[in-house]
Design a protein around this motif. Sequence first.
Motif, PDB file in Angstrom:
ATOM      1  N   SER A  24      15.606   5.518  11.487  1.00 37.00           N
ATOM      2  CA  SER A  24      14.860   6.756  11.633  1.00 37.00           C
ATOM      3  C   SER A  24      14.206   7.060  10.292  1.00 37.00           C
ATOM      4  O   SER A  24      14.886   7.139   9.260  1.00 37.00           O
ATOM      5  CB  SER A  24      15.810   7.892  12.048  1.00 37.00           C
ATOM      6  OG  SER A  24      15.105   9.103  12.151  1.00 37.00           O
ATOM      7  N   GLN A  25      12.890   7.225  10.283  1.00 39.14           N
ATOM      8  CA  GLN A  25      12.178   7.456   9.023  1.00 39.14           C
ATOM      9  C   GLN A  25      12.522   8.835   8.476  1.00 39.14           C
ATOM     10  O   GLN A  25      12.620   9.815   9.219  1.00 39.14           O
ATOM     11  CB  GLN A  25      10.668   7.343   9.234  1.00 39.14           C
ATOM     12  CG  GLN A  25       9.896   7.460   7.927  1.00 39.14           C
ATOM     13  CD  GLN A  25       8.410   7.170   8.082  1.00 39.14           C
ATOM     14  OE1 GLN A  25       7.979   6.639   9.107  1.00 39.14           O
ATOM     15  NE2 GLN A  25       7.643   7.504   7.069  1.00 39.14           N
ATOM     16  N   ILE A  26      12.705   8.901   7.154  1.00 32.22           N
ATOM     17  CA  ILE A  26      12.917  10.180   6.482  1.00 32.22           C
ATOM     18  C   ILE A  26      11.748  10.410   5.542  1.00 32.22           C
ATOM     19  O   ILE A  26      11.330   9.507   4.820  1.00 32.22           O
ATOM     20  CB  ILE A  26      14.275  10.245   5.745  1.00 32.22           C
ATOM     21  CG1 ILE A  26      14.451   9.082   4.772  1.00 32.22           C
ATOM     22  CG2 ILE A  26      15.418  10.295   6.718  1.00 32.22           C
ATOM     23  CD1 ILE A  26      15.708   9.163   3.935  1.00 32.22           C
ATOM     24  N   GLY A  27      11.207  11.575   5.572  1.00 33.23           N
ATOM     25  CA  GLY A  27      10.069  11.901   4.711  1.00 33.23           C
ATOM     26  C   GLY A  27       8.799  11.177   5.159  1.00 33.23           C
ATOM     27  O   GLY A  27       8.761  10.543   6.213  1.00 33.23           O
TER      28      GLY A  27
ATOM     29  N   VAL B  12       0.819  -1.208   0.000  1.00 34.18           N
ATOM     30  CA  VAL B  12       0.000   0.000   0.000  1.00 34.18           C
ATOM     31  C   VAL B  12       0.856   1.262   0.000  1.00 34.18           C
ATOM     32  O   VAL B  12       0.402   2.317  -0.433  1.00 34.18           O
ATOM     33  CB  VAL B  12      -1.001   0.027   1.172  1.00 34.18           C
ATOM     34  CG1 VAL B  12      -2.032  -1.078   1.019  1.00 34.18           C
ATOM     35  CG2 VAL B  12      -0.294  -0.095   2.502  1.00 34.18           C
ATOM     36  N   GLU B  13       2.082   1.183   0.512  1.00 35.15           N
ATOM     37  CA  GLU B  13       2.984   2.319   0.512  1.00 35.15           C
ATOM     38  C   GLU B  13       4.392   1.860   0.851  1.00 35.15           C
ATOM     39  O   GLU B  13       4.594   0.729   1.282  1.00 35.15           O
ATOM     40  CB  GLU B  13       2.533   3.390   1.522  1.00 35.15           C
ATOM     41  CG  GLU B  13       2.493   2.910   2.959  1.00 35.15           C
ATOM     42  CD  GLU B  13       1.854   3.905   3.903  1.00 35.15           C
ATOM     43  OE1 GLU B  13       1.249   4.897   3.446  1.00 35.15           O
ATOM     44  OE2 GLU B  13       1.945   3.680   5.115  1.00 35.15           O
ATOM     45  N   TYR B  14       5.344   2.736   0.634  1.00 39.00           N
ATOM     46  CA  TYR B  14       6.739   2.471   0.972  1.00 39.00           C
ATOM     47  C   TYR B  14       7.171   3.464   2.043  1.00 39.00           C
ATOM     48  O   TYR B  14       6.792   4.636   1.993  1.00 39.00           O
ATOM     49  CB  TYR B  14       7.647   2.624  -0.252  1.00 39.00           C
ATOM     50  CG  TYR B  14       7.309   1.668  -1.366  1.00 39.00           C
ATOM     51  CD1 TYR B  14       7.688   0.332  -1.289  1.00 39.00           C
ATOM     52  CD2 TYR B  14       6.609   2.090  -2.477  1.00 39.00           C
ATOM     53  CE1 TYR B  14       7.377  -0.559  -2.301  1.00 39.00           C
ATOM     54  CE2 TYR B  14       6.292   1.206  -3.499  1.00 39.00           C
ATOM     55  CZ  TYR B  14       6.676  -0.115  -3.405  1.00 39.00           C
ATOM     56  OH  TYR B  14       6.365  -0.991  -4.402  1.00 39.00           O
ATOM     57  N   LEU B  15       7.949   3.004   3.008  1.00 36.37           N
ATOM     58  CA  LEU B  15       8.516   3.855   4.045  1.00 36.37           C
ATOM     59  C   LEU B  15      10.019   3.825   3.891  1.00 36.37           C
ATOM     60  O   LEU B  15      10.611   2.756   3.741  1.00 36.37           O
ATOM     61  CB  LEU B  15       8.116   3.348   5.436  1.00 36.37           C
ATOM     62  CG  LEU B  15       6.605   3.236   5.687  1.00 36.37           C
ATOM     63  CD1 LEU B  15       6.344   2.553   7.021  1.00 36.37           C
ATOM     64  CD2 LEU B  15       5.962   4.598   5.638  1.00 36.37           C
ATOM     65  N   VAL B  16      10.662   4.990   3.927  1.00 37.54           N
ATOM     66  CA  VAL B  16      12.108   5.089   3.726  1.00 37.54           C
ATOM     67  C   VAL B  16      12.750   5.519   5.042  1.00 37.54           C
ATOM     68  O   VAL B  16      12.266   6.449   5.700  1.00 37.54           O
ATOM     69  CB  VAL B  16      12.438   6.090   2.605  1.00 37.54           C
ATOM     70  CG1 VAL B  16      13.937   6.181   2.388  1.00 37.54           C
ATOM     71  CG2 VAL B  16      11.730   5.677   1.308  1.00 37.54           C
ATOM     72  N   PHE B  17      13.830   4.850   5.410  1.00 32.74           N
ATOM     73  CA  PHE B  17      14.506   5.099   6.678  1.00 32.74           C
ATOM     74  C   PHE B  17      16.002   5.291   6.469  1.00 32.74           C
ATOM     75  O   PHE B  17      16.575   4.775   5.515  1.00 32.74           O
ATOM     76  CB  PHE B  17      14.337   3.888   7.625  1.00 32.74           C
ATOM     77  CG  PHE B  17      12.925   3.612   8.029  1.00 32.74           C
ATOM     78  CD1 PHE B  17      12.420   4.115   9.210  1.00 32.74           C
ATOM     79  CD2 PHE B  17      12.098   2.827   7.234  1.00 32.74           C
ATOM     80  CE1 PHE B  17      11.118   3.854   9.601  1.00 32.74           C
ATOM     81  CE2 PHE B  17      10.794   2.554   7.614  1.00 32.74           C
ATOM     82  CZ  PHE B  17      10.304   3.071   8.800  1.00 32.74           C
TER      83      PHE B  17
END
Length: 120
Positions: free
Chosen positions: A109-112, A93-98
């Motif tokens: 630590s998540q960025i954006g 459903v989405e991507y998380l960038v760390f």
Amino acid sequence: FDAAGAARSQIGDIVDADVDFTSVAEDTPQGTFSHVVVFSRSPLAEQTTPAAFEISDAASLVTDVTLVDTDLDDSEFAGEATWTEPSDVSRVVEYLVFLASGAGGHPRSQIGSATTLGTN
């Protein structure tokens, strides 16, 4: 082992009636269980038919993660992070960038904010 909660095993503590979630710890072994089931309970009895969700332990891993550093300052970086989407995105459903201290991703630590499917 089924949607009716046969041979069940409780995850965590009993959840108060005003709470509608509980967390399942990372690396919880699935064993022979096939469903997550939730029973409601009153002071008189436990619900006989639970709400059920079939477990789908599938991974959709991105590949080819890159970031070309466009910041020329020492100990700083900037640029666009890109990746190749998994071949099966049916459950993404989405991507998380760390940012992370190692390839294992911890600590991180998540960025954006979350990136929607198809915008990598």
